[in-house]
Design a protein around this motif. Structure first.
Motif, PDB file in Angstrom:
ATOM      1  N   ALA A   1       4.611   9.313   4.561  1.00  0.00           N
ATOM      2  CA  ALA A   1       3.409   8.710   4.188  1.00  0.00           C
ATOM      3  C   ALA A   1       2.312   9.026   5.345  1.00  0.00           C
ATOM      4  O   ALA A   1       2.765   8.815   6.406  1.00  0.00           O
ATOM      5  CB  ALA A   1       3.688   7.245   3.897  1.00  0.00           C
TER       6      ALA A   1
ATOM      7  N   VAL B   1      -1.427   8.366   1.862  1.00  0.00           N
ATOM      8  CA  VAL B   1      -1.685   7.045   1.773  1.00  0.00           C
ATOM      9  C   VAL B   1      -2.799   6.557   2.425  1.00  0.00           C
ATOM     10  O   VAL B   1      -2.860   6.276   3.665  1.00  0.00           O
ATOM     11  CB  VAL B   1      -0.466   6.208   1.895  1.00  0.00           C
TER      12      VAL B   1
ATOM     13  N   VAL C   1      -2.148   8.079  -2.883  1.00  0.00           N
ATOM     14  CA  VAL C   1      -1.956   6.816  -2.901  1.00  0.00           C
ATOM     15  C   VAL C   1      -3.010   6.091  -2.239  1.00  0.00           C
ATOM     16  O   VAL C   1      -3.348   6.195  -0.960  1.00  0.00           O
ATOM     17  CB  VAL C   1      -0.679   6.145  -2.604  1.00  0.00           C
TER      18      VAL C   1
ATOM     19  N   CYS D   1      -4.959   2.740  -1.886  1.00  0.00           N
ATOM     20  CA  CYS D   1      -4.377   1.286  -1.947  1.00  0.00           C
ATOM     21  C   CYS D   1      -5.381   0.445  -1.429  1.00  0.00           C
ATOM     22  O   CYS D   1      -6.304   0.657  -0.614  1.00  0.00           O
ATOM     23  CB  CYS D   1      -3.099   1.159  -1.684  1.00  0.00           C
TER      24      CYS D   1
ATOM     25  N   LYS E   1      -1.112  -1.856   2.864  1.00  0.00           N
ATOM     26  CA  LYS E   1       0.081  -0.390   2.914  1.00  0.00           C
ATOM     27  C   LYS E   1       1.457  -1.201   3.092  1.00  0.00           C
ATOM     28  O   LYS E   1       2.542  -0.499   3.187  1.00  0.00           O
ATOM     29  CB  LYS E   1      -0.425   0.474   4.123  1.00  0.00           C
TER      30      LYS E   1
ATOM     31  N   VAL F   1       4.123   0.430   0.802  1.00  0.00           N
ATOM     32  CA  VAL F   1       4.658   1.716   1.037  1.00  0.00           C
ATOM     33  C   VAL F   1       5.947   1.833   1.379  1.00  0.00           C
ATOM     34  O   VAL F   1       6.585   0.910   2.435  1.00  0.00           O
ATOM     35  CB  VAL F   1       3.827   2.429   2.064  1.00  0.00           C
ATOM     36  N   ASP F   2       6.912   2.572   0.718  1.00  0.00           N
ATOM     37  CA  ASP F   2       8.321   2.946   0.987  1.00  0.00           C
ATOM     38  C   ASP F   2       8.491   4.339   1.320  1.00  0.00           C
ATOM     39  O   ASP F   2       8.262   4.867   0.444  1.00  0.00           O
ATOM     40  CB  ASP F   2       9.160   2.349  -0.032  1.00  0.00           C
TER      41      ASP F   2
ATOM     42  N   MET G   1       6.052   7.013   8.459  1.00  0.00           N
ATOM     43  CA  MET G   1       4.523   6.751   8.329  1.00  0.00           C
ATOM     44  C   MET G   1       3.804   7.385   9.455  1.00  0.00           C
ATOM     45  O   MET G   1       4.019   6.926  10.595  1.00  0.00           O
ATOM     46  CB  MET G   1       4.115   5.362   8.152  1.00  0.00           C
TER      47      MET G   1
ATOM     48  N   ASN H   1      -1.212  -1.265   9.687  1.00  0.00           N
ATOM     49  CA  ASN H   1      -0.444  -0.468   8.846  1.00  0.00           C
ATOM     50  C   ASN H   1       1.139  -0.261   8.888  1.00  0.00           C
ATOM     51  O   ASN H   1       2.105  -0.187   8.255  1.00  0.00           O
ATOM     52  CB  ASN H   1      -1.197   0.778   8.441  1.00  0.00           C
TER      53      ASN H   1
END
Length: 178
Positions: A5, A86, A116, A118, A121, A124-125, A129, A136
């Motif tokens: 991500a 993301v 994504v 959003c 966060k 988030v999976d 990241m 985040n």
């Protein structure tokens, strides 16, 4: 294949240098990147709060400069991994379309399916990241990479990457891939 991500602002897009440029245009004062170190995101300018108005203006997110080497490294990452962009964008509703248009222009190889936008966060999976904000990364369960920005310069809780070349090294991308 790992899932990665990647944040946009101050990671793919150089939000801070854009704020510096806009502030100089408006006030005739050039603020150095180093003078912003340790201040909250958007803080440290002579007129506090000024930059928070910038991010609410139409066109702000559409005109952000691209971080050096991000295009090549992200493309190389996509050849080996599942990559999602993301961005916690819903706080700034004008940014939604602008961010999509910006990605289409500068990263046309990223599918809409891998974007994504959003609010938080925390949902988030992924395995990794890459982000510039503690808020985040803090709750993220995978490997957390802090992308250096003035507001996070003094954080020491995460593995830090200072550039996209360092991201390429971290993920062991060969020069031919980048």
């Amino acid at each position: 294949m790992a899932r990665i991500a990647i944040d946009m602002d101050n990671v793919m897009a150089d939000l801070t240098s854009h704020m510096i440029h806009l502030y100089e245009q408006k006030h005739g004062v050039r603020v150095s990147m180093e003078s912003l170190n340790g201040h909250p995101d958007g803080g440290g300018f002579p007129i506090e709060g000024e930059t928070h108005a910038f991010i609410r203006e139409a066109g702000f997110f559409r005109d952000l400069p691209v971080m050096p080497d991000s295009q090549e490294v992200i493309k190389a990452l996509m050849e080996k991994h599942e990559v999602f962009i993301v961005s916690a964008a819903t706080e700034f509703p004008l940014s939604l379309k602008e961010k999509i248009d910006w990605l289409e222009e500068h990263f046309p190889y990223i599918s809409w399916k891998n974007i994504v936008l959003c609010g938080s966060k925390t949902i988030v999976d992924a395995d990794y990241m890459i982000d510039d904000h503690d808020k985040n990364l803090r709750y993220f369960k995978g490997e957390r990479l802090l992308f250096t920005a003035p507001h996070n310069i003094y954080l020491t809780d995460y593995k830090r990457v200072n550039s996209w070349k360092e991201v390429a090294e971290y993920f062991q991308l060969t020069p031919a891939m980048v």
